[in-house]
Design a protein around this motif. Structure first.
Motif, PDB file in Angstrom:
ATOM      1  N   LEU B  95      12.919  26.609 -25.198  1.00 26.51           N
ATOM      2  CA  LEU B  95      14.105  26.600 -26.060  1.00 26.51           C
ATOM      3  C   LEU B  95      15.346  27.050 -25.298  1.00 26.51           C
ATOM      4  CD1 LEU B  95      12.783  27.936 -29.486  1.00 26.51           C
ATOM      5  CD2 LEU B  95      13.351  25.595 -28.802  1.00 26.51           C
ATOM      6  N   ILE B  96      15.191  28.070 -24.451  1.00 20.62           N
ATOM      7  CA  ILE B  96      16.362  28.544 -23.708  1.00 20.62           C
ATOM      8  C   ILE B  96      16.692  27.591 -22.557  1.00 20.62           C
ATOM      9  CG2 ILE B  96      17.305  30.444 -22.329  1.00 20.62           C
ATOM     10  CD1 ILE B  96      15.546  32.335 -23.919  1.00 20.62           C
ATOM     11  N   SER B  97      15.646  26.997 -21.941  1.00 22.36           N
ATOM     12  CA  SER B  97      15.932  26.221 -20.733  1.00 22.36           C
ATOM     13  C   SER B  97      16.515  24.839 -21.027  1.00 22.36           C
ATOM     14  CB  SER B  97      14.691  26.097 -19.856  1.00 22.36           C
ATOM     15  OG  SER B  97      13.635  25.575 -20.586  1.00 22.36           O
ATOM     16  N   VAL B  98      16.323  24.315 -22.248  1.00 20.95           N
ATOM     17  CA  VAL B  98      16.894  22.992 -22.537  1.00 20.95           C
ATOM     18  C   VAL B  98      18.425  23.001 -22.418  1.00 20.95           C
ATOM     19  CG1 VAL B  98      17.260  21.276 -24.352  1.00 20.95           C
ATOM     20  CG2 VAL B  98      14.958  22.025 -23.801  1.00 20.95           C
ATOM     21  N   PRO B  99      19.131  23.912 -23.128  1.00 20.18           N
ATOM     22  CA  PRO B  99      20.596  23.917 -22.933  1.00 20.18           C
ATOM     23  C   PRO B  99      21.004  24.227 -21.496  1.00 20.18           C
ATOM     24  CG  PRO B  99      19.891  25.727 -24.369  1.00 20.18           C
ATOM     25  CD  PRO B  99      18.717  24.839 -24.195  1.00 20.18           C
ATOM     26  N   ILE B 100      20.263  25.117 -20.818  1.00 19.58           N
ATOM     27  CA  ILE B 100      20.629  25.433 -19.435  1.00 19.58           C
ATOM     28  C   ILE B 100      20.393  24.228 -18.528  1.00 19.58           C
ATOM     29  CG2 ILE B 100      20.109  26.925 -17.454  1.00 19.58           C
ATOM     30  CD1 ILE B 100      19.513  29.137 -19.431  1.00 19.58           C
ATOM     31  N   GLY B 101      19.300  23.513 -18.795  1.00 22.12           N
ATOM     32  CA  GLY B 101      19.011  22.311 -18.014  1.00 22.12           C
ATOM     33  C   GLY B 101      20.092  21.253 -18.207  1.00 22.12           C
ATOM     34  N   ILE B 102      20.536  21.083 -19.459  1.00 19.06           N
ATOM     35  CA  ILE B 102      21.602  20.111 -19.725  1.00 19.06           C
ATOM     36  C   ILE B 102      22.877  20.531 -19.002  1.00 19.06           C
ATOM     37  CG2 ILE B 102      23.106  19.190 -21.525  1.00 19.06           C
ATOM     38  CD1 ILE B 102      20.641  19.477 -23.423  1.00 19.06           C
ATOM     39  N   GLY B 103      23.159  21.844 -19.055  1.00 23.93           N
ATOM     40  CA  GLY B 103      24.353  22.365 -18.379  1.00 23.93           C
ATOM     41  C   GLY B 103      24.246  22.263 -16.866  1.00 23.93           C
ATOM     42  N   GLY B 104      23.031  22.147 -16.351  1.00 23.19           N
ATOM     43  CA  GLY B 104      22.855  22.096 -14.900  1.00 23.19           C
ATOM     44  C   GLY B 104      22.805  20.679 -14.368  1.00 23.19           C
ATOM     45  N   ALA B 105      23.093  19.700 -15.239  1.00 26.86           N
ATOM     46  CA  ALA B 105      23.088  18.299 -14.797  1.00 26.86           C
ATOM     47  C   ALA B 105      24.513  17.883 -14.460  1.00 26.86           C
ATOM     48  CB  ALA B 105      22.506  17.401 -15.881  1.00 26.86           C
ATOM     49  N   ARG B 106      24.730  17.555 -13.191  1.00 29.29           N
ATOM     50  CA  ARG B 106      26.087  17.286 -12.702  1.00 29.29           C
ATOM     51  C   ARG B 106      26.759  16.110 -13.409  1.00 29.29           C
ATOM     52  NH1 ARG B 106      27.802  18.706  -7.325  1.00 29.29           N
ATOM     53  NH2 ARG B 106      25.666  19.083  -6.747  1.00 29.29           N
ATOM     54  N   ASN B 107      25.949  15.150 -13.878  1.00 29.15           N
ATOM     55  CA  ASN B 107      26.558  13.944 -14.471  1.00 29.15           C
ATOM     56  C   ASN B 107      26.966  14.125 -15.928  1.00 29.15           C
ATOM     57  OD1 ASN B 107      23.921  14.172 -15.216  1.00 29.15           O
ATOM     58  ND2 ASN B 107      23.408  12.018 -14.979  1.00 29.15           N
ATOM     59  N   LEU B 108      26.760  15.316 -16.498  1.00 32.28           N
ATOM     60  CA  LEU B 108      27.050  15.492 -17.919  1.00 32.28           C
ATOM     61  C   LEU B 108      28.140  16.508 -18.212  1.00 32.28           C
ATOM     62  CD1 LEU B 108      23.745  15.562 -19.979  1.00 32.28           C
ATOM     63  CD2 LEU B 108      25.515  13.846 -19.921  1.00 32.28           C
ATOM     64  N   VAL B 109      28.276  17.512 -17.368  1.00 32.79           N
ATOM     65  CA  VAL B 109      29.145  18.637 -17.728  1.00 32.79           C
ATOM     66  C   VAL B 109      30.202  18.887 -16.662  1.00 32.79           C
ATOM     67  CG1 VAL B 109      27.352  19.784 -19.071  1.00 32.79           C
ATOM     68  CG2 VAL B 109      27.577  20.283 -16.639  1.00 32.79           C
ATOM     69  N   PRO B 110      31.301  19.556 -17.054  1.00 36.01           N
ATOM     70  CA  PRO B 110      32.328  19.908 -16.065  1.00 36.01           C
ATOM     71  C   PRO B 110      31.811  20.940 -15.063  1.00 36.01           C
ATOM     72  CG  PRO B 110      32.881  20.764 -18.254  1.00 36.01           C
ATOM     73  CD  PRO B 110      31.680  19.912 -18.422  1.00 36.01           C
ATOM     74  N   ALA B 111      32.466  20.989 -13.908  1.00 37.61           N
ATOM     75  CA  ALA B 111      31.986  21.799 -12.783  1.00 37.61           C
ATOM     76  C   ALA B 111      31.728  23.282 -13.117  1.00 37.61           C
ATOM     77  CB  ALA B 111      32.953  21.674 -11.615  1.00 37.61           C
ATOM     78  N   PRO B 112      32.590  23.985 -13.874  1.00 35.38           N
ATOM     79  CA  PRO B 112      32.320  25.406 -14.122  1.00 35.38           C
ATOM     80  C   PRO B 112      31.011  25.636 -14.879  1.00 35.38           C
ATOM     81  CG  PRO B 112      34.561  24.824 -14.800  1.00 35.38           C
ATOM     82  CD  PRO B 112      33.880  23.561 -14.453  1.00 35.38           C
ATOM     83  N   VAL B 113      30.743  24.815 -15.919  1.00 39.09           N
ATOM     84  CA  VAL B 113      29.498  24.949 -16.676  1.00 39.09           C
ATOM     85  C   VAL B 113      28.313  24.712 -15.744  1.00 39.09           C
ATOM     86  CG1 VAL B 113      28.187  24.094 -18.651  1.00 39.09           C
ATOM     87  CG2 VAL B 113      30.680  24.104 -18.721  1.00 39.09           C
ATOM     88  N   TYR B 114      28.446  23.673 -14.921  1.00 41.15           N
ATOM     89  CA  TYR B 114      27.398  23.346 -13.956  1.00 41.15           C
ATOM     90  C   TYR B 114      27.103  24.548 -13.063  1.00 41.15           C
ATOM     91  CZ  TYR B 114      25.285  21.136  -9.857  1.00 41.15           C
ATOM     92  OH  TYR B 114      24.465  20.826  -8.813  1.00 41.15           O
ATOM     93  N   GLY B 115      28.174  25.160 -12.545  1.00 40.55           N
ATOM     94  CA  GLY B 115      28.007  26.306 -11.648  1.00 40.55           C
ATOM     95  C   GLY B 115      27.270  27.449 -12.319  1.00 40.55           C
ATOM     96  N   VAL B 116      27.681  27.796 -13.543  1.00 44.22           N
ATOM     97  CA  VAL B 116      27.055  28.910 -14.262  1.00 44.22           C
ATOM     98  C   VAL B 116      25.569  28.628 -14.483  1.00 44.22           C
ATOM     99  CG1 VAL B 116      26.983  30.118 -16.471  1.00 44.22           C
ATOM    100  CG2 VAL B 116      29.182  29.668 -15.374  1.00 44.22           C
ATOM    101  N   CYS B 117      25.271  27.418 -14.982  1.00 45.76           N
ATOM    102  CA  CYS B 117      23.877  27.101 -15.295  1.00 45.76           C
ATOM    103  C   CYS B 117      23.006  27.073 -14.038  1.00 45.76           C
ATOM    104  CB  CYS B 117      23.788  25.770 -16.026  1.00 45.76           C
ATOM    105  SG  CYS B 117      24.457  25.864 -17.678  1.00 45.76           S
ATOM    106  N   ARG B 118      23.551  26.499 -12.962  1.00 42.75           N
ATOM    107  CA  ARG B 118      22.778  26.469 -11.718  1.00 42.75           C
ATOM    108  C   ARG B 118      22.537  27.875 -11.186  1.00 42.75           C
ATOM    109  NH1 ARG B 118      19.791  22.044  -9.757  1.00 42.75           N
ATOM    110  NH2 ARG B 118      20.509  20.360 -11.077  1.00 42.75           N
ATOM    111  N   THR B 119      23.502  28.793 -11.411  1.00 38.61           N
ATOM    112  CA  THR B 119      23.320  30.174 -10.965  1.00 38.61           C
ATOM    113  C   THR B 119      22.176  30.831 -11.732  1.00 38.61           C
ATOM    114  OG1 THR B 119      25.693  30.256 -10.585  1.00 38.61           O
ATOM    115  CG2 THR B 119      24.513  32.348 -10.546  1.00 38.61           C
TER     116      THR B 119
END
Lengths: 273, 269
Positions: B95-119
């Protein structure tokens, strides 16, 4: 009615994909866009519904300048522009019906699309469109269970479900065999006639374009080098669009294809007799 | 006419790294010398090896005659704890990793969200389960709560990373087509992305479920409860027959979940 005024696109890499492209497509006209690969056909089509952002120029659909609209307005405008893709671009794991209904996504709120509770008239219309393209009984099949020609018909139904004011068609027959290609082309033309839809069709197959299009626009290196009736396309013009050498090679290839096809037809006829 | 060209009859694969034959000889020689010196420096006490083998024999004897009955109460409680924490941790982790996984996909979200989720993903992945368990046991005390939190945390990095990569590998044409209809971001996510990644997400969750069960046996040893704690106690008491029984049960459960998930995946494709 669609009007492009001095549309230009330069990619971040510095490549100029489009240079001052201007033309107008009136209601019910199907304009074929021809040109060698890399001439900017795909970019041009994607600029119109802003899947690619143009660098300069105006894109007038009715009164609206699509090049200027903001995000929310862009979504509203995209609903009015149906798009048909080269590799069909259906969502493979969804049913045919869901793919057609996805043409309504711009019109319904998220909860309706999420719970698949589309309004009754949308569903009725989706069935009518599936019947129109001859796939009524496939509604509950998954999209990846269909053949190439059938998938492209679903793609057409999806675009029409948007009740578009403009149709953008990107190489609709590039992955189909010659016979299916002609059927799909005929269907697109018929539908544009029925609904008086203006359409822009990217097409690499010159004979097919000459057979079906109302008008041909030739692109070379991002600029319009020909704009006129299909009958006005002669050797000199095609040489100009494709480059003389490439065009000679393409024509020879086409003649060989036709000869092979004629030969195949003759052999089949002999076997049948 | 003797104009026919002659072609060589021998061919050898050209060397990839060291083109010069002399360099190759030097490197190979150095590697050989290092190996000889390294073996020479090993300090093996054969008497300890013999003792160890004798103890190992007792292990094997215990495992060959597993004793399920005498410690059954402990084993049962350990199993229930382990299965509970495995299942809850997997559900919470997914449940927690689905939103983080979506946020960690470069083709879907802006760069800052991507950075936070990848961290978040990187932090979760860089800490090994046992280390997290030691911290959390120190924070929340012995028992399955610490185990549950450890496994949830570790699941996040695993599932979010693989989900994000799967989203990035989605067919862009399908996404483009849905976007072109005027669909909103959420609608694109639900109509173009979800159908493409769902089978993989379910497969990953099942896989994580059986990883979590195996990990629950390991983190129990550092005090995070479950079957691992029972196993640790059994070994400390030299009850190798009970330990053998526990290991057999763990193996059977992992096998069951293996078959279960492969069956489910075949069904989903």
């Amino acid at each position: 009615m669609l009007e492009l005024q001095q549309l230009s696109k330069t990619y971040a890499t510095g490549d100029a994909a489009l240079r001052d492209v201007s033309f107008m497509v009136p209601r019910g006209q199907v304009a074929g866009l021809i040109g060698p690969s890399g001439a900017g056909k795909s970019t041009l089509i994607r600029c119109i519904n802003r899947l690619v952002d143009p660098s300069a120029g105006r894109i007038l659909l009715g009164e609206t300048d699509l090049a200027q609209v903001g995000r929310a307005e862009l979504r509203r405008q995209r609903r009015r522009i149906g798009m048909i893709f080269q590799e069909y671009a259906l969502v493979e794991r969804l049913t045919v019906m869901e793919n057609v209904l996805s043409g309504r996504l711009g019109y319904v709120p998220f909860w309706r699309s999420f719970t698949r509770r589309f309004p009754g008239h949308d569903i009725e219309n989706a069935y009518r469109l599936l019947d129109r393209v001859g796939l009524l009984e496939k509604a509950d099949k998954r999209a990846d269970a269909l053949s190439g020609g059938q998938r492209q018909r679903v793609g057409i139904a999806r675009a029409l479900a948007q009740e578009p004011a403009l149709l953008l068609v990107d190489e609709p027959t590039a992955s189909l065999d010659p016979k299916t290609s002609r059927q799909i082309m005929r269907l697109i033309i018929e539908i544009c006639d029925e609904r008086e839809l203006p359409a822009i069709v990217n097409i690499h197959d010159v004979p097919l374009a000459q057979q079906f299009m109302h008008r041909i626009i030739g692109l070379r290196e991002g600029a319009v080098v020909f704009d006129g009736a299909p009958s006005a396309l002669d050797e000199a013009v095609l040489g100009d669009i494709y480059g003389a050498e490439d065009w000679t090679a393409m024509r020879r290839e086409h003649e060989e294809d036709q000869a092979a096809e004629a030969d195949a037809t003759r052999r089949v006829a002999e076997v049948v007799r | 006419m003797s104009l026919e060209t002659t072609y060589p009859m021998h061919w050898r694969r050209p060397p990839r790294m060291l083109r010069d034959r002399r360099w190759r000889l030097v490197v190979q020689g150095a590697a050989l010398v290092y190996l000889v010196l390294a073996v020479g420096s090993l300090d093996i006490e054969w008497s300890r090896v013999v003792e160890g083998l004798a103890r190992g024999q007792r292990f094997v004897e215990g495992f060959l005659q597993p004793d399920f009955t005498s410690r059954w109460g402990d084993i049962r409680q350990g199993l229930i704890e382990s299965l509970t924490m495995t299942l809850t941790a997997t559900v919470v982790g997914v449940l927690i990793s689905v939103p983080i996984g979506i946020g960690g996909a470069r083709n879907l979200v802006p760069a800052p969200v991507y950075g936070v989720c990848r961290t978040i993903i990187a932090v979760s992945r860089s800490l090994q389960e046992v280390i997290i368990a030691i911290f959390l046991v120190a924070m929340f005390g012995f028992g399955p709560l610490a185990g549950f939190m450890t496994l949830s945390f570790a699941s996040i990095g695993f599932i979010a990373k693989l989900l994000a990569e799967d989203i990035e590998e989605c067919d862009m044409h399908q996404i483009e087509a849905v976007r072109a209809t005027g669909a909103s971001w959420w609608q694109v996510l639900h109509y173009a992305i979800q159908p493409q990644v769902m089978p993989r997400l379910i497969g990953l969750s099942m896989y994580r479920l059986d990883i979590n069960f195996r990990e629950s046996a390991v983190i129990g040893i550092v005090g995070a409860g479950g079957i691992g704690a029972t196993l640790n106690t059994a070994i400390d008491r030299y009850e190798y027959d009970s330990a053998g029984a526990i290991l057999l049960i763990v193996i059977v459960i992992v096998m069951l979940s293996e078959y279960g998930s492969s069956y489910l995946r075949r069904f989903l494709q």
